[in-house]
Design a protein around this motif. Sequence first.
Motif, PDB file in Angstrom:
ATOM      1  N   GLU A   1       0.988  -1.263   0.069  1.00  0.00           N
ATOM      2  CA  GLU A   1       0.032   0.142  -0.173  1.00  0.00           C
ATOM      3  C   GLU A   1       1.015   1.387  -0.172  1.00  0.00           C
ATOM      4  OE1 GLU A   1      -3.190   0.424  -0.164  1.00  0.00           O
ATOM      5  OE2 GLU A   1      -3.680  -2.035  -0.329  1.00  0.00           O
ATOM      6  N   GLN A   2       0.378   2.198  -0.409  1.00  0.00           N
ATOM      7  CA  GLN A   2       1.050   3.472  -0.419  1.00  0.00           C
ATOM      8  C   GLN A   2       1.853   3.946   0.603  1.00  0.00           C
ATOM      9  OE1 GLN A   2       0.530   6.646  -3.585  1.00  0.00           O
ATOM     10  NE2 GLN A   2      -0.028   7.941  -1.746  1.00  0.00           N
ATOM     11  N   GLU A   3       0.808   3.958   1.676  1.00  0.00           N
ATOM     12  CA  GLU A   3       1.190   4.242   3.159  1.00  0.00           C
ATOM     13  C   GLU A   3       2.187   3.439   3.640  1.00  0.00           C
ATOM     14  OE1 GLU A   3       1.932   6.854   6.096  1.00  0.00           O
ATOM     15  OE2 GLU A   3       0.546   7.055   4.576  1.00  0.00           O
TER      16      GLU A   3
ATOM     17  N   LYS B   1       4.114   9.089 -10.496  1.00  0.00           N
ATOM     18  CA  LYS B   1       4.117   8.482  -9.135  1.00  0.00           C
ATOM     19  C   LYS B   1       5.391   9.128  -8.330  1.00  0.00           C
ATOM     20  CE  LYS B   1       2.014   5.415  -6.595  1.00  0.00           C
ATOM     21  NZ  LYS B   1       0.776   5.530  -6.093  1.00  0.00           N
TER      22      LYS B   1
ATOM     23  N   GLU C   1       4.456  12.367  -6.896  1.00  0.00           N
ATOM     24  CA  GLU C   1       3.616  12.096  -5.979  1.00  0.00           C
ATOM     25  C   GLU C   1       4.072  11.749  -4.533  1.00  0.00           C
ATOM     26  OE1 GLU C   1      -0.632   9.603  -5.029  1.00  0.00           O
ATOM     27  OE2 GLU C   1       0.302   9.449  -6.895  1.00  0.00           O
ATOM     28  N   ILE C   2       4.950  10.455  -4.669  1.00  0.00           N
ATOM     29  CA  ILE C   2       5.635  10.134  -3.585  1.00  0.00           C
ATOM     30  C   ILE C   2       6.569  11.140  -2.955  1.00  0.00           C
ATOM     31  CG2 ILE C   2       7.321   8.231  -2.627  1.00  0.00           C
ATOM     32  CD1 ILE C   2       4.496   7.200  -3.064  1.00  0.00           C
TER      33      ILE C   2
ATOM     34  N   GLU D   1      10.047  -0.604  -7.910  1.00  0.00           N
ATOM     35  CA  GLU D   1       8.869  -1.000  -8.088  1.00  0.00           C
ATOM     36  C   GLU D   1       8.598  -1.959  -9.290  1.00  0.00           C
ATOM     37  OE1 GLU D   1       4.374   0.843  -9.786  1.00  0.00           O
ATOM     38  OE2 GLU D   1       6.039   1.985  -9.676  1.00  0.00           O
TER      39      GLU D   1
END
Length: 552
Positions: free
Chosen positions: A457-459, A480, A483-484, A550
């Motif tokens: 999950e992103q979190e 992405k 965003e991160i 990733e």
Amino acid sequence: MKPLIYYAHSAQDKLGNLLPYEHWQTLQSHLVNVGEMAAEFARVFGAQEIACQTGQLHDVGKYSLPFQKRLEGEIKSVDHSTAGAKIAVERWGNVIGKLMAFCIAGHHAGLANGSGEGDNRRTLKQRLALKFGEDIPALDNLWQQEIKLPQNLSAPPLKADAHHPFFSYAFFTRMLYSCLVDADYLDTEAFYSNLENKAVERGGYPDLNALQHNFNQFINDFRRRIAQAPAQTEAEKRNAALNHLRSEILDHAVEQAAQSQGLFTLTVPTGGGKTIASLAFALRHALCHGMKRIIYVIPYTSIIEQNAAVFKEILGEKNVLEHHSNVEYEDDEELCPMQLAAENWDMPLIVTTNVQFFESLFSNRPSKCRKIHNIANSVLIFDEAQMLPKDYLQPCISSIEELIRRYHCSAVLCTATQPDIDPFLQSAGEVRELCPDMTEQFSFFRRCEIRFLGALEQETLLERLRGETQALCILNTRRKVQEIYELLRKNMGEEGLYHLSTLMIPKHRRKVLGDIRERLKAGDGERCIVISTSLVEAGVDLDFASVYREIA
């Protein structure tokens, strides 16, 4: 009035007024100069005779009254290229003559298609159909007195390749074209420079013997410092062992340099020092075989800038030419010689991109093709060879083979992950590996433990990154990455947090990479978290305690 002397170039004063004829360059002088220079360029691949006559015929169309009137100020354009092409075919036939005709007819406009239409230009077939006195100006017979052509010319040492018919002929035509257009540019440049009493800052570079001396001095100094530094901690002992193995790889590569020219691989694990080992091999191999230069071909500008900096440190700032889209030499007067060298690659060490190298080999434009003849008689290092353009792999491999077979080149495919190119090879001969005992080397240099974390999950990813001191996170999209990075910045602040993207301008990217390296050097206590696209993955030297990648 019809001139008794025919001219190739007129001369003007600073106000644009024509100077007297005695200041102009005679046509005979230009044609003889270009022929002699083109012949010297082509000597390395045995085509000096054809190159000489191609040079002598390229501007023979200027032996006409219409062209001389144009030099005197008439606006009407005059076709001066077709005449020499027609004479070449009429005199030496459809094999030798046509190879020359392509070059002569295209020395300004670019190489034409043979018969198929394209680019809204006349094909060679259409050019050769033009008639003297009707479509193009008739020539004064004086040209036959001033330019002496042999009755026969030896055919170039070529034959149609069984796997790729006539590839060798097309390749040879571009080589011949390169000799012609570079000689034409250089002689014209020299004439106008002398006219203006301006010295052209070309040449004068140190030869490979001098660069070998610089390299040996650098390596000896480095080894002396390593030997004098006591290894006390475990990390220091590990580094000493790493340096020992790097030296073994370098020394073994140098020992192999006396082998005959051909195709080599240098399969060195990450951290094994392949950049310096490949340079050591290239210098020694070039000197063993009387070769003139070393050309590094690299997929990404980020790696070029990094490797070029290493080469400049070892060999000297002014001895390495970078030629890629991120370099703008023309903005700096002190680098004028570099700008000139970028036109035709006449320096001993070139660092360039896959795109620049292969597009030049298959181009039809004089500006791109000028450099091609200087690729001959070179050691070619293809760094990160797994990144050769896969959509064009066969023509790229075929061109490497052609350079090895006929143009006195050797090539080294240099990478930690060697691609399987055997299905594409036709004629390069045995492929020889330069790295000693690859199994042992890869085992020793394996410093990473790879773990599959599954879907995060992103979190969860953000929480992991916040808990790291020094970590690199590589994501698949620029969106992405941005965003991160922004989410981490809001939570952690900007101190020790970095963002890398292919959208960054080169100067900014170099600065950020420099800041990251300085941060990493400061020690384990300094936070350094980098969020990046895949631009860092092929050859960019960065070491982190943790890397998150990733799945791609």
